[in-house]
Write a protein that holds these residues in place. Structure first.
Motif, PDB file in Angstrom:
ATOM      1  N   MET A 204       0.827  -1.203   0.000  1.00 31.17           N
ATOM      2  CA  MET A 204       0.000   0.000   0.000  1.00 31.17           C
ATOM      3  C   MET A 204       0.865   1.258   0.000  1.00 31.17           C
ATOM      4  O   MET A 204       1.652   1.481   0.925  1.00 31.17           O
ATOM      5  N   HIS A 205       0.729   2.076  -1.036  1.00 31.76           N
ATOM      6  CA  HIS A 205       1.379   3.380  -1.088  1.00 31.76           C
ATOM      7  C   HIS A 205       0.356   4.379  -0.560  1.00 31.76           C
ATOM      8  O   HIS A 205      -0.567   4.779  -1.268  1.00 31.76           O
ATOM      9  N   TRP A 206       0.519   4.785   0.706  1.00 29.57           N
ATOM     10  CA  TRP A 206      -0.539   5.532   1.387  1.00 29.57           C
ATOM     11  C   TRP A 206       0.047   6.421   2.475  1.00 29.57           C
ATOM     12  O   TRP A 206       1.251   6.513   2.662  1.00 29.57           O
ATOM     13  N   GLY A 207      -0.823   7.109   3.183  1.00 26.59           N
ATOM     14  CA  GLY A 207      -0.403   7.840   4.368  1.00 26.59           C
ATOM     15  C   GLY A 207      -0.050   9.296   4.126  1.00 26.59           C
ATOM     16  O   GLY A 207      -0.141   9.817   3.021  1.00 26.59           O
ATOM     17  N   VAL A 208       0.375   9.949   5.210  1.00 21.73           N
ATOM     18  CA  VAL A 208       0.717  11.370   5.204  1.00 21.73           C
ATOM     19  C   VAL A 208       2.230  11.499   5.263  1.00 21.73           C
ATOM     20  O   VAL A 208       2.859  11.122   6.243  1.00 21.73           O
ATOM     21  N   LEU A 235       2.275  -4.156   3.622  1.00 19.91           N
ATOM     22  CA  LEU A 235       3.539  -3.413   3.549  1.00 19.91           C
ATOM     23  C   LEU A 235       3.238  -2.001   3.054  1.00 19.91           C
ATOM     24  O   LEU A 235       2.894  -1.799   1.888  1.00 19.91           O
ATOM     25  N   GLY A 236       3.332  -1.016   3.961  1.00 18.76           N
ATOM     26  CA  GLY A 236       3.038   0.360   3.611  1.00 18.76           C
ATOM     27  C   GLY A 236       4.288   1.180   3.354  1.00 18.76           C
ATOM     28  O   GLY A 236       5.355   0.903   3.893  1.00 18.76           O
ATOM     29  N   HIS A 237       4.131   2.204   2.531  1.00 20.36           N
ATOM     30  CA  HIS A 237       5.241   3.100   2.187  1.00 20.36           C
ATOM     31  C   HIS A 237       4.663   4.399   1.649  1.00 20.36           C
ATOM     32  O   HIS A 237       3.451   4.555   1.602  1.00 20.36           O
ATOM     33  N   LEU A 242       9.403   6.372   8.934  1.00 27.22           N
ATOM     34  CA  LEU A 242       8.800   5.210   9.556  1.00 27.22           C
ATOM     35  C   LEU A 242       7.491   5.613  10.224  1.00 27.22           C
ATOM     36  O   LEU A 242       7.341   6.738  10.694  1.00 27.22           O
ATOM     37  N   LYS A 243       6.533   4.708  10.246  1.00 29.66           N
ATOM     38  CA  LYS A 243       5.286   4.899  10.993  1.00 29.66           C
ATOM     39  C   LYS A 243       5.053   3.658  11.854  1.00 29.66           C
ATOM     40  O   LYS A 243       5.763   2.659  11.739  1.00 29.66           O
ATOM     41  N   GLY A 244       4.037   3.711  12.693  1.00 28.61           N
ATOM     42  CA  GLY A 244       3.785   2.645  13.636  1.00 28.61           C
ATOM     43  C   GLY A 244       3.470   1.302  12.988  1.00 28.61           C
ATOM     44  O   GLY A 244       3.039   1.227  11.830  1.00 28.61           O
ATOM     45  N   ILE A 245       3.689   0.239  13.750  1.00 29.54           N
ATOM     46  CA  ILE A 245       3.413  -1.124  13.315  1.00 29.54           C
ATOM     47  C   ILE A 245       2.173  -1.599  14.067  1.00 29.54           C
ATOM     48  O   ILE A 245       2.126  -1.584  15.293  1.00 29.54           O
ATOM     49  N   SER A 256       4.315   2.313   7.484  1.00 33.59           N
ATOM     50  CA  SER A 256       5.328   2.866   6.565  1.00 33.59           C
ATOM     51  C   SER A 256       6.689   2.290   6.888  1.00 33.59           C
ATOM     52  O   SER A 256       7.143   2.354   8.030  1.00 33.59           O
ATOM     53  N   LEU A 257       7.330   1.757   5.851  1.00 31.67           N
ATOM     54  CA  LEU A 257       8.681   1.216   5.982  1.00 31.67           C
ATOM     55  C   LEU A 257       9.743   2.282   5.733  1.00 31.67           C
ATOM     56  O   LEU A 257      10.929   1.978   5.785  1.00 31.67           O
TER      57      LEU A 257
END
Length: 365
Positions: A204-208, A235-237, A242-245, A256-257
């Motif tokens: 997943m390519h996502w997030g802030v 697997l986020g990026h 880095l973001k939480g697990i 986020s990796l």
């Protein structure tokens, strides 16, 4: 089960080899990555000499020969679903798909049309079948694939702002929700793939991006829906941090990796320019480019990253762990050992990220 029957899946975040000697980007990690039976990464650059730059990024394109960096590091499956997929328009995307395929690197998340972009990849090692799907939530207008148009597989989201109480001027709550049609398509893809594989991985390519710790509301919605439909690992990026697990129903979501091997050839005087890019960096995200990291224009915390290691056996994930790593001044990732102080720096940072977002994930050295 014999040790040799176990399968190792290694996964990293964003990869963008743009330098003239691309293999040097993995000087400290290629030998380790090549030990993996399956090696996954998120490609953040087009491998092409064609096209016109229509994106917001200063680069977003590498020479096709830079695929050598990926092959020397052992990558055999990559997502190409990102907000840079069409930065150099359709021809560059198609060139990228072709050069990866020619070098035996399977691609998820992008294609010549929406059917191809949503197509899974299945890799079999030692009798264990691992399926991959890839999606992007940070979708510039027109980057999504359609029936007769190249692009990425989208799981878009909408944003709204709500007043949390009656007091005028109260900071709003930021609400984000997945596009129902895109979410339903992802769920359908996962359910269709599930009977054909032992382990199912969703990229997943996502997030802030650039905002420490924040996990957007829609990430929980999408990640949980993927696992409910049959995914074993997310697997986020994209966030460049880095973001939480998160652990949901016994399945792991890496929100986020961070970057792993990200090398950018910036235009001259880019760091001193006063255009929109500088305004976004300083006003919106509060960081300046460090001149000691000339090809790595990211915040200080972006130097902390991880490499995920999954051990597969008995047709399932037996164990998930990660190795802390740091990005050096040459933009190269270096895996750090327990004896290195930087190991604790990365681990403590990840622990803070989990606590800040109310994730009760326990990280054990």
């Amino acid at each position: 089960m014999n040790k040799q029957d176990k399968v190792s899946l290694l996964a990293v975040g964003d990869v963008s080899p743009e330098r003239d000697d691309p293999e040097s980007l993995f000087a400290h990690t290629a030998a380790f990555l090549r030990r993996g039976d399956i090696v996954f990464g998120q490609l953040e650059t087009n491998l092409s000499e064609r096209g016109v730059n229509v994106g917001l990024a200063p680069s977003g394109r590498s020479h096709p020969n830079n695929v050598d960096a990926l092959t020397c590091a052992g990558f055999n499956v990559m997502s190409f679903a990102s907000n840079h997929t069409l930065d150099w328009h359709h021809d560059a995307l198609i060139d990228t798909l072709d050069i990866l395929k020619k070098n035996n690197i399977a691609v998820v998340g992008a294609g010549r049309n929406i059917k191809e972009a949503r197509q899974p990849v299945i890799i079999e090692r030692k009798g264990i079948k691992v399926g991959f799907l890839g999606y992007c939530s940070v979708v510039p207008r027109g980057y999504e694939a359609r029936e007769n148009k190249p692009g990425l597989a989208p799981v878009r989201a909408t944003t709204s702002y709500e007043q949390p109480d009656w007091q005028p001027g109260t900071p709003p709550l930021i609400m984000s929700r997945a596009n129902p049609g895109d979410l339903a398509a992802m769920v359908s893809d996962i359910r269709s793939l599930r009977p054909n594989v032992d382990v199912l991985v969703v990229s997943m390519h996502w997030g802030v991006h650039f905002v420490p710790s924040m996990i957007a509301m829609y990430e929980y919605e999408v990640g949980h829906a993927a696992i409910d439909a049959g995914a074993d690992l997310i697997l986020g990026h994209h966030a460049h941090l880095l973001k939480g697990i998160e652990v949901y129903k016994g399945k792991v979501i890496f929100h986020s990796l961070c970057n792993f091997a990200f090398d950018i050839h910036l235009p001259p005087n880019f760091s001193r320019s006063r255009g929109p890019a500088k305004i976004r960096r300083t006003h919106n995200f509060g960081f300046e480019i460090d001149p000691e990291y000339p090809s790595y224009p990211f915040p200080v915390d972006s130097r902390k990253t991880i490499l995920v290691k999954c051990v597969l056996s008995n047709r399932q994930i037996e164990r998930i762990s990660f190795l802390p790593a740091m990005i050096n001044k040459q933009s190269q990732p270096e895996i750090v050992t327990h004896a290195d102080k930087r190991f604790s720096d990365v681990l403590e940072y990840l622990q803070w990220l989990c606590l800040d977002q109310d994730l009760d994930t326990e990280l054990v050295p």
